[in-house]
Structure formats: C-alpha cells, structure tokens
Design an enzyme around this catalytic site. Sequence first.
Site, PDB file in Angstrom:
ATOM      1  N   GLY A  59      -5.106   2.573   3.500  1.00  0.00           N
ATOM      2  CA  GLY A  59      -5.499   1.561   2.530  1.00  0.00           C
ATOM      3  C   GLY A  59      -4.487   0.454   2.339  1.00  0.00           C
ATOM      4  N   SER A  60      -3.780   0.077   3.411  1.00  0.00           N
ATOM      5  CA  SER A  60      -2.764  -0.971   3.286  1.00  0.00           C
ATOM      6  C   SER A  60      -3.376  -2.299   2.860  1.00  0.00           C
ATOM      7  CB  SER A  60      -2.000  -1.136   4.602  1.00  0.00           C
ATOM      8  OG  SER A  60      -2.883  -1.472   5.666  1.00  0.00           O
ATOM      9  N   SER A  61      -4.486  -2.685   3.465  1.00  0.00           N
ATOM     10  CA  SER A  61      -5.089  -3.978   3.117  1.00  0.00           C
ATOM     11  C   SER A  61      -5.571  -3.981   1.675  1.00  0.00           C
ATOM     12  CB  SER A  61      -6.240  -4.314   4.070  1.00  0.00           C
ATOM     13  OG  SER A  61      -7.310  -3.390   3.939  1.00  0.00           O
ATOM     14  N   ALA A  62      -6.185  -2.886   1.230  1.00  0.00           N
ATOM     15  CA  ALA A  62      -6.662  -2.826  -0.151  1.00  0.00           C
ATOM     16  C   ALA A  62      -5.505  -2.921  -1.131  1.00  0.00           C
ATOM     17  CB  ALA A  62      -7.439  -1.530  -0.388  1.00  0.00           C
ATOM     18  N   PRO A  73       1.846   2.039   6.200  1.00  0.00           N
ATOM     19  CA  PRO A  73       1.661   1.510   7.560  1.00  0.00           C
ATOM     20  C   PRO A  73       0.412   0.645   7.655  1.00  0.00           C
ATOM     21  CG  PRO A  73       2.160   3.861   7.632  1.00  0.00           C
ATOM     22  CD  PRO A  73       1.918   3.511   6.193  1.00  0.00           C
ATOM     23  N   ASP A 116     -11.838   1.839  -1.271  1.00  0.00           N
ATOM     24  CA  ASP A 116     -10.395   1.617  -1.148  1.00  0.00           C
ATOM     25  C   ASP A 116      -9.853   0.767  -2.289  1.00  0.00           C
ATOM     26  OD1 ASP A 116     -10.849   2.917   1.243  1.00  0.00           O
ATOM     27  OD2 ASP A 116      -9.645   1.533   2.432  1.00  0.00           O
ATOM     28  N   GLY A 142      -2.888  -0.881   9.031  1.00  0.00           N
ATOM     29  CA  GLY A 142      -3.980  -0.485   9.907  1.00  0.00           C
ATOM     30  C   GLY A 142      -3.975   0.975  10.290  1.00  0.00           C
ATOM     31  N   ALA A 143      -3.438   1.848   9.410  1.00  0.00           N
ATOM     32  CA  ALA A 143      -3.289   3.264   9.756  1.00  0.00           C
ATOM     33  C   ALA A 143      -4.205   4.180   8.967  1.00  0.00           C
ATOM     34  CB  ALA A 143      -1.832   3.694   9.552  1.00  0.00           C
ATOM     35  N   GLY A 144      -5.085   3.626   8.136  1.00  0.00           N
ATOM     36  CA  GLY A 144      -6.017   4.461   7.401  1.00  0.00           C
ATOM     37  C   GLY A 144      -5.557   4.855   6.019  1.00  0.00           C
TER      38      GLY A 144
END
Length: 328
Positions: free
Chosen positions: A119-122, A113, A165, A115-117
Amino acid sequence: MTTTTSAPGKVYLFGEHAVVYGEPAVPCAIERRARVTVTARDDDRVRVSADDLSLDGFTVEYGSGSDAQPDVDVPTPLIEAAMGYVEEALGQARDAADRPEAGFDVEIESEIPLGAGLGSSAAVVVAGIDAATRELGVDLAPEDVSERAYRVEHEVQDGQASRADTFCSAMGGAVRVEGDDCRVIDAPDLPFVVGYDGASHDTGELVAGVRGLRDEYDFAADTVEAVGDLVREGERALADDDLETLGRLMDFNHGLLAALGVSSRSLDDLVWTARDGGALGAKLTGAGGGGCIVALDEGDGVETALSLSPACEQSFRAALATEGVRVE
C-alpha cells in the site's frame, strides 16, 4: 509554514483483487509509514523530492502551461506512476481548499517498498492530501481524506481501484471494505511477518489481467466469488480470535489468487518458506506479481526461515497500526 503528515501501509488478511468486483476484503494497517512534508509556495510550481522512494531517489520540478513537463532524475515507469499519484493528490488538496493555482514543495519519505503490495501509493496519497490541505488551512476528517485518496487511485489506475487501501491507510487498524461500505472492525494485534522478494509490480496491469480472465472464463468469475466467501468465513474467525482458522484460510486465499494468475515463483517460494518455518498461514499480499507475502507466526520461526531464503530480500515483523493518518 510546513506540514508533515504520515500514513501507514497495509497487508491484506484476505480479499485482494476480489474487492475490485464488490466482494469484501479485510486489509490491516501496519506500522510501516510514508511521511509527506508539504510547504506552500508563493507561485504555482511544484517540486517533489523523494530520496528513498526508489533505489536512486528522484526530484521533479514543474509548473503549469508550456513548462509542465517534469525534469525527472530517474525516468522509469515506476517513477512516472509515483508522480501520477502525487499530482492527483495535490489536485485533491487544491480542490478541498478552493485554491486551484496553489504550488507546493513536497518531500516524501517512506518505509514502505514501492510497488510491493504493502500500500505504498495509498499511504503517500493519504499523507499527501492530508499534509497539503492542512498547509492550505483546511483540516479534513480521516474519512474525507480517504474519499479523496480513493478518487486519486481510481483516476491513476484507470477506474480499477477499490476503496480498501486508502480507507485502511486513512483510518488505521483492521478494516472491512465491500463496495462503498467501509468500516473499521475489531481485531487482535495479529502476529504478522512480512517477506519481500525485492520485486515491484504494475498494479493496474495485474488488475486488468484478472479482469480479462474473469470476463473470458466463468470459472474465473466463480474463483473471484469464492474469495469473497472465504473473506466472510475469515471474519467469523477474526471475531473469535481463532488464529489457526485464519491461517488455514490465508493458505486457501493464496491458492485462489495463484489460480487467478497473480502469484509468482518468488512469492510462492516465500509462502512455502514461511509455512515450512511454522507459519499458521501465509499468502501474497496486494496485487501480486512479485513483492510481499504476509504470514501469521507467534514465534520467530518464520522470520528466521525467510531471512535464510535466497528468494527473500527482506523480512520483518509488522505490528498492527492502530492509528491511521496523523500529523507528525
């Protein structure tokens, strides 16, 4: 040629937010992955497609010079942030290959998900750098991918990112991060259960909020240091495979994070639901403000309890990902 690479998401056993200030943290990679497929182009344009990265998906195509404004199907701040990560990741790949004018077609799929904590962006940045550099004929070691991915997050998050991350996603397994000291550590296959409230957050805003609190109040700075002390205690419990102590420390860590203002009503509800369901311990994971909690549970009580909670949009058991970034 086309290259597809994947990288795992993560949960924090301990230490989020405090790691930004040089305190240690222990994130663990989980088998929820972002997959990035990159095809090199003959021009300098970039086309990014991410059908499942947001609720509606989006496509962006742009080039250099006067037409550099992207045409975004879903113009939300979250999508703009995602594009910031992607563009910086492609920039790192161009730099690694010494191909400043390289263009790419990029397709992103993610089980994590946004922006849910978790580590999606990483994971997207790590997979994106690895896929794009390979597509340009450069094979980076995971440690090098991690370093370049950290530069991306540091840039996009206005200098407030840690290495945690990106190092965890690149290397896999459980890792220990303290400042620039990053290493993989031994850990059992911890019985993680994740609960997701369906919300997303702005990591930069939450990190800035903790920074402001820490600068204003000495006791907030002491709280950040207390998180670091807790992590060191947790490392001893992890080395002893002492799940009961790990759980108690996770509960303590959640309380300290709540005191720093990064929890939320929904996250607190999920934490208490997990504890009532028999969790050894439960806490928010990541920047907070909404998103996910992580619990330790060797049975099925927590997952069942979370599935019945009105505050929980999704719950799942998360195995430790022993592999980090990899070619698919």
